[in-house]
Write an enzyme that holds these catalytic residues in place. Sequence first.
Site, PDB file in Angstrom:
ATOM      1  CD  GLU A   5      -7.626   6.044   6.086  1.00  0.00           C
ATOM      2  OE1 GLU A   5      -7.557   7.043   5.368  1.00  0.00           O
ATOM      3  OE2 GLU A   5      -6.710   5.199   6.148  1.00  0.00           O
ATOM      4  CD  GLU A  60      -3.143   0.808   2.109  1.00  0.00           C
ATOM      5  OE1 GLU A  60      -3.468  -0.372   2.342  1.00  0.00           O
ATOM      6  OE2 GLU A  60      -3.744   1.786   2.572  1.00  0.00           O
ATOM      7  CD  GLU A 107      -0.756   8.058   0.783  1.00  0.00           C
ATOM      8  OE1 GLU A 107      -0.148   7.765   1.830  1.00  0.00           O
ATOM      9  OE2 GLU A 107      -1.994   8.016   0.682  1.00  0.00           O
ATOM     10  NE  ARG A 138      -8.586  12.985   6.877  1.00  0.00           N
ATOM     11  CZ  ARG A 138      -8.141  12.469   5.738  1.00  0.00           C
ATOM     12  NH1 ARG A 138      -8.859  12.597   4.621  1.00  0.00           N
ATOM     13  NH2 ARG A 138      -6.982  11.837   5.691  1.00  0.00           N
ATOM     14  CG  HIS A 193      -6.569  15.760   0.944  1.00  0.00           C
ATOM     15  ND1 HIS A 193      -7.439  15.315  -0.024  1.00  0.00           N
ATOM     16  CD2 HIS A 193      -6.434  14.724   1.814  1.00  0.00           C
ATOM     17  CE1 HIS A 193      -7.817  14.065   0.266  1.00  0.00           C
ATOM     18  NE2 HIS A 193      -7.207  13.682   1.355  1.00  0.00           N
ATOM     19  CG  ASP A 233      -2.687  10.752   5.148  1.00  0.00           C
ATOM     20  OD1 ASP A 233      -1.713  10.259   5.743  1.00  0.00           O
ATOM     21  OD2 ASP A 233      -3.423  10.100   4.391  1.00  0.00           O
ATOM     22  CD  GLU A 279       2.467   6.315  10.869  1.00  0.00           C
ATOM     23  OE1 GLU A 279       2.182   5.561  11.819  1.00  0.00           O
ATOM     24  OE2 GLU A 279       1.718   6.486   9.893  1.00  0.00           O
ATOM     25  CE  LYS A 309      -1.055   8.647   8.976  1.00  0.00           C
ATOM     26  NZ  LYS A 309      -1.760   8.528   7.685  1.00  0.00           N
TER      27      LYS A 309
END
Lengths: 704, 704
Positions: free
Chosen positions: B293, B169, B395, B338, B523, B367, B389, B362
């Site tokens: 998620e 992933e 990504e 969020r 995003h 994200d 993290e 994170k």
Amino acid sequence: MPSAKADDGYRLWLRYELVNNSTLLSNYRNAVTSVYLPGTSPSLLAAKDELQMGLEGLLGKKVSFQNTLANAQLVVGTPASSSQIAALPLSNQLSKAGDEGFVIVSTTRSQKKIIAIAANTDIGVLYGVFHFLRLMQTQQNIQHLAVTSAPKTKYRLIDHWDNLNRTVERGYAGFSIWNWHTLPRYIDQRYIDYARANASIGINGVVVTNVNANALILTKEYLEKVAALANVFRPYGIKIYLTGRFSAPIEIGKLKTADPLNAEVRQWWKNKIDEIYTNIPDFGGFLIKANSEGQPGPQDYKRTHADGANMFAEALAPHKGIVMWRAFVYSNESPEDRLKQAYAEFKPLDGKFNNNVAIQVKNGPLDFQPREPFSPLFGAMPKTPLFIEYQLTQEYLGFSTHLVFMAPLFKEVLNADTYEKGKGSTVAKVLDGSLDGQALTGMAGVANIGNDINWTGHPFGQANWYTLGRLAWDHQLSSAQIANEWVRQTFGNSKPLVDTVEKMMLSSREAMVNYMTPLGLHHIMGYGHHYGPAPWFDKASRADWNPVYFHKADSIGIGFDRTANGTNYLSQYAPEVRKQFEDINTCPEEYLLWFHHVSWKHTMKSGRNLWEELCYRYYAGVDSVRVMQKEWNSLEKLVDKQRFNQVKMLLAVQEKEAVWWRNSCLLYFQTFSKMPIPPSYEKPDQTLEYYKNLNFPFAPGNGR
Amino acid sequence: MPSAKADDGYRLWLRYELVNNSTLLSNYRNAVTSVYLPGTSPSLLAAKDELQMGLEGLLGKKVSFQNTLANAQLVVGTPASSSQIAALPLSNQLSKAGDEGFVIVSTTRSQKKIIAIAANTDIGVLYGVFHFLRLMQTQQNIQHLAVTSAPKTKYRLIDHWDNLNRTVERGYAGFSIWNWHTLPRYIDQRYIDYARANASIGINGVVVTNVNANALILTKEYLEKVAALANVFRPYGIKIYLTGRFSAPIEIGKLKTADPLNAEVRQWWKNKIDEIYTNIPDFGGFLIKANSEGQPGPQDYKRTHADGANMFAEALAPHKGIVMWRAFVYSNESPEDRLKQAYAEFKPLDGKFNNNVAIQVKNGPLDFQPREPFSPLFGAMPKTPLFIEYQLTQEYLGFSTHLVFMAPLFKEVLNADTYEKGKGSTVAKVLDGSLDGQALTGMAGVANIGNDINWTGHPFGQANWYTLGRLAWDHQLSSAQIANEWVRQTFGNSKPLVDTVEKMMLSSREAMVNYMTPLGLHHIMGYGHHYGPAPWFDKASRADWNPVYFHKADSIGIGFDRTANGTNYLSQYAPEVRKQFEDINTCPEEYLLWFHHVSWKHTMKSGRNLWEELCYRYYAGVDSVRVMQKEWNSLEKLVDKQRFNQVKMLLAVQEKEAVWWRNSCLLYFQTFSKMPIPPSYEKPDQTLEYYKNLNFPFAPGNGR
């Protein structure tokens, strides 16, 4: 040079290590002090690069490229690229070499001793260069060379079953080497080294996509990516082919039908194929799987395979492209013996295909089992060019953890006699066109290549890739000869090493037949993923995907009666072949259970009854693996540490899995035979229930 | 040595090439004529192997390992393993080195000049050996060494998001390096080299499976495979961790519930964890993604994250294992901003976790965007150990075709001031435990590692892996220092090479922010696969998966109002932080659109209005990539051919994609601003419609 990885296998058989025999090294150095290779075509430059790399490695010194003739020179080229080559009296040999062949001779020119590598074409030159380097890599004498070589089949192909998401159907060496996402702009070094490897063994065509095809490969965006690969391959004489999704006109063309006789559909394919050639002027053509295992095809519109194939053929013909139409078909609905269906569908179409269509036939009638009789289509379609399809990837042969050298399997089929035109009508003669006067000839292997560093996962998997190329070039090479030259190039030339590894390789296929499917057993592997044994399996949605359909074991005996008393599959062979197989007394025992349902008590040639013979074979198979382990262990000092350990670990896996096959098959068949495993044999250490309960949800190669 | 592949990048920063500065080479050779390294523990043997390989490569000669003290000797060990080390007066330094640190000193013993590499533990010795080799690889003076080094965080981790079918992933460097099918019996050389690479930068823990977890990894068959990996990693000081599927008791345990307060469930996990420790005595523990998620978790049973985490913690505690519980949660149903949800869920639980639980946060609240403010959880949970993290895999940062050096991103967060205990309460101090007196400290990076030959796809991806290890060991290292030592080890030590590459690396992250998401945009990438720009996308099933939710562009302006006038996300920070961000005049412009909906006409510090500034930034981003291209091209003679060409091709991809980002974002935002792109800029060469119609059905990393 220190390295974290010793020999990682990436270089395949093109290692070009320093010649470790000092006499030979000195001979070689004296024979080649310079190279004369004029010309700047991409193929000649590739030949030059390869010579530079190869000679530097083998001779341990830089060899200069010169512009004038000199003594002890390698003179390389075509009559067109090199006036020195043109001036040599080689026209006889060159006429035999043809479009792709080459001539290598030790000779004298203007009082200079030279070695000439000559060909009619630049790609022939490159093939000659690879041959010459192979001579030195295998430590042959190069003092009196007189080689003329030309390929016996015209289309020599590797078929990838690679999906666009980089999974590989039946792939066990990692994932696809085609990184479609980063193409066309990023050219991985692997693409180049892949082309080099293929060219070195004469492969001249590559089908880059899975026969279970995705139409998106035909969209503009993907064709740009395909073209980038074609550009990499072109200097190496390799044409690119695609798989054609029959329903593409609907899926990406927005048409309502894919009927091959519909004018719009035909025009769509014509336009699409013209578009492909705009991107790739030397595009090779299509490989098509239609109306097989759920794939769309002409029969969806009540048309024939010929209607379908000829539609493509017509559009490809102006560009000199070809269609390879697969004969691997069997219907979802038909209750007919699965083995009979390909012949039943294709034999009536003999003569109905355009002349740029070849029918691609798997070596056997079923599906790449450890041993199959030859497909009855060979010898049955004299008016149609037939290509053979072998499977290099070990779908049924232990994935990439079993050592099995396939040359004996390939040769067994090539040497099989179809009796099409009387004795001596071998499959090889069907394939090389000599039997029926075919011009379109070919041999294909389903790739065992993935993105593992060493390409094939098992280091010995490389040998099967190598074999395909070598046999497609010259099907008269013996298995021993191929093994010998592969070992020398891949591991080294020391005699105990070469002798031992060659012996291991030559025995490996029969060992596998014994521990997996002796005496003509077939298709008794795990369901779906095909990993390991599952002769008990009977839950597949189709009868002919079930092992029980194929072995038909019962209290009386075991085997599939395909004589006139049974499905009469044998009627598809020439009478001479049929006769031999049909009589239980003349049927070779290695094919016995392919054709006969045989009593457990039937007396075999050994004097053992069938059950005892089955036990004997399964145990012999495991024993052979144990012998290979010992042989390999004796080579510890002769093989680099990394590959020595790799193969050692893999042989341990193979031994374990051979025992698994043996135990589970015998325990299962014993429930029918009700006879004991002879007490002199080691007792199975697990129960049948244990084996039945094994599950492999993530076995590789399912293409997901 | 000839090779088909020049430098393929496999060796990472452990290349050990011959020192190419003759003065230094001679100094090094004189300083290290032999090695004295007694002891036979696996870690000491690993240290010995590494020294053997490293010294032979760097010094171009075999260095002998001796059993007696000698002049110009490298003396290596712990006080327990070596009497010579025990006899040196190093107790002060060794006490500072702690369990994992080391001491390297130039000293004299029995009239012999020696260099001592000393540590309290064998793994400390191995770390010291890697440090010493790094000194030589980066061509440092080793004449007067006096190094004492100890890691600043205790748990230094690489998290793999690798699935059991080998898809990864968000992986862009091929597929998983874990070949579960051939484990446990086949040990790929990669596993060993992976462990070496990690140990060389101090990584001491590896989570081998995806946080979107599969319960099968906890079955007996897979635990054997995990144990085989743990055996490979152990000598290198690396513990193995797994991800825990919260519903595993149902899926593989046949229980009816996974309620963390249910006694049967607790017992099931206790038994399972005991079973794991039977296989892997030094198992590290679990990383868990729960109720995020769509993953199962304690809230499915109306329990809290603490209830869930503590269940695992209790079972792990007797074995000294830990739980890393991820704070990356946001609800499918919640209409709340969020960004606010993690804090809202976890802040109330501060102090409720067992002491072997760390909450893994994170770096930012969203994200892994090219730039995010630091997560407000840092500084908000003084009673709870927090791990950070980071995401090494790109990504949102251009997959593996964009060059972006992440140290500046990581450092930006580490240096951010939470004001938890007044000025100077940096995130780094939260993480190293000094701010709140935490003993459990850690830093994790989501792996960018795959089975590409060079591990990370982009050769510069290796630098981010390297950075994570180095910063986890010492967060005070500067970005420049890390870049410098990485370049020297990876490409070479020539000054123009080091200077140029260091410059490229240090500018690369800001370049990316500019061409992707300048001024606090976030995003706005493609849906699902996250490849490329799609600020227009509004079709996701959840509002907060849509780019339009995040940029909120309209005719007035652009940006997400998270002040008290908006969602009041800023209230989650300390007042000092909040105040700075909340005032549009003091809010740093790089975070502007994170926190404010800003008028297109708002005047920026540059004097340009917001729209003009947006244009300026996007164009500047592309320009920076073009500068990198020129800089790289200047290095052609200083970099090996293969990697030179690789990076050159990749920079061309990056340039093309930077233009794609710039054009499509500006053309789209222009539909709101209605203002022109200044005519001095190059005109977008495609229309907005063109960009909107691009489709990437097989973009990598979707984990399928």
